[in-house]
Design a protein around this motif. Structure first.
Motif, PDB file in Angstrom:
ATOM      1  N   GLN A 147       0.823  -1.207   0.000  1.00  0.00           N
ATOM      2  CA  GLN A 147       0.000   0.000   0.000  1.00  0.00           C
ATOM      3  C   GLN A 147       0.856   1.256   0.000  1.00  0.00           C
ATOM      4  OE1 GLN A 147      -3.365   0.012  -0.386  1.00  0.00           O
ATOM      5  NE2 GLN A 147      -3.179   2.232  -0.590  1.00  0.00           N
ATOM      6  N   ILE A 160      -7.716  -1.055  -2.785  1.00  0.00           N
ATOM      7  CA  ILE A 160      -6.491  -0.894  -2.017  1.00  0.00           C
ATOM      8  C   ILE A 160      -5.993  -2.262  -1.551  1.00  0.00           C
ATOM      9  CG2 ILE A 160      -7.128   1.416  -1.254  1.00  0.00           C
ATOM     10  CD1 ILE A 160      -7.909   0.166   1.456  1.00  0.00           C
ATOM     11  N   ASP A 169       0.342   4.061  -2.767  1.00  0.00           N
ATOM     12  CA  ASP A 169       0.091   5.460  -2.389  1.00  0.00           C
ATOM     13  C   ASP A 169       1.110   6.410  -3.012  1.00  0.00           C
ATOM     14  OD1 ASP A 169      -2.097   4.745  -0.852  1.00  0.00           O
ATOM     15  OD2 ASP A 169      -0.965   4.704   1.037  1.00  0.00           O
ATOM     16  N   ASN A 170       2.319   5.936  -3.212  1.00  0.00           N
ATOM     17  CA  ASN A 170       3.389   6.802  -3.713  1.00  0.00           C
ATOM     18  C   ASN A 170       3.694   6.601  -5.197  1.00  0.00           C
ATOM     19  OD1 ASN A 170       4.766   8.300  -1.250  1.00  0.00           O
ATOM     20  ND2 ASN A 170       4.233   6.239  -0.533  1.00  0.00           N
ATOM     21  N   GLU A 202      -7.926   3.911  -8.340  1.00  0.00           N
ATOM     22  CA  GLU A 202      -8.331   5.073  -7.543  1.00  0.00           C
ATOM     23  C   GLU A 202      -9.836   5.304  -7.638  1.00  0.00           C
ATOM     24  OE1 GLU A 202      -4.233   7.728  -7.799  1.00  0.00           O
ATOM     25  OE2 GLU A 202      -5.767   7.956  -9.346  1.00  0.00           O
TER      26      GLU A 202
END
Length: 249
Positions: free
Chosen positions: A94, A192, A98-99, A187
């Protein structure tokens, strides 16, 4: 037709390079993988698709794996390193998600490796068919040297959504590592990495299958899954298997 698409794809790659935006983001969750890590990272560094980013998430390693990650980032700017306290594979994946900034997202485990053309093949198929998810076949390798290719010769089932062909759910596998996923699709649907002891791949992949506009297939074995000491989560029953209940409900 293919020439036009190829020209358009090359133009897109040039534009994204100018924008400094990678085509594929690859997360490598790393935990005490010093013995295998350099081989894994070398296979990623040698990809024929060069406009990629590799996010190395050191999940609290104590064996020097983090040092290898830092050294790789110094040698190749496409590698980015994140050090965190140990929280398990899902939390490390994750952090990578996220990055990530690529158009497509995937994971490579720190003791596996990939063929040099893997992400170019998957990305080109994604562009050609405008797919949210693209998968490939893979190799299953034993430590004794025995290797077998898996999930081949079924390409005609793909190139559509799960609603159009539910058979996809039966014939495919739930491994994140042999697939790429469109980042904007993840997204939009809030997909996730949810933390369970096992079956984390299953939840992520099956949610993606159910919601994807199209699932495509590259009929080549491109990912090398290394089975260490003949151990597999499917080889014997443990209490971790009870996680299938919350995953599937």
């Amino acid at each position: 037709m293919y020439n036009i698409i190829d020209c358009g794809n090359k133009l897109l790659i040039k534009i994204l390079k100018i924008m400094n935006k990678p085509l594929v983001s690859i997360t490598v969750p790393v935990y005490n993988a010093k013995k295998f890590l350099e081989h894994t990272l070398e296979s990623l560094a040698n990809q024929t698709l060069t406009n990629i980013e590799i996010l190395l998430v050191d999940d609290g390693s104590t064996d020097g794996s983090g040092v290898i990650c830092d050294r790789m980032a110094q040698l190749d700017s496409r590698f980015k390193v994140f050090h965190k306290e140990n929280g398990g594979s899902a939390s490390a994946r994750q952090v990578g998600l996220d990055n990530s900034s690529g158009l497509y997202y995937t994971v490579c485990d720190s003791d596996d490796w990939v063929e040099s053309e893997m992400y170019e093949e998957l990305y080109n198929k994604a562009v050609l068919e405008d797919s949210d998810v693209v998968l490939s076949g893979y190799y299953m390798e034993e430590e004794n040297g025995r290797t077998s290719s898996q999930q081949l010769d079924d390409e005609n089932y793909y190139g559509c959504s799960l609603k159009e062909n539910p058979e996809i759910l039966k014939i495919t596998n739930p491994f994140i590592t042999s697939k790429i996923f469109r980042k904007s699709f993840l997204e939009k649907n809030n997909i996730i990495m949810e933390k369970y002891r096992i079956f984390e791949d299953l939840l992520f992949c099956y949610k993606s299958y159910l919601l994807a506009n199209k699932i495509s297939k590259v009929n080549l074995p491109l990912y090398h899954y290394i089975r260490r000491d003949n151990v597999s989560v499917t080889g014997s029953f443990t209490e971790k298997f009870y996680d299938i209940i919350p995953v599937m409900t």
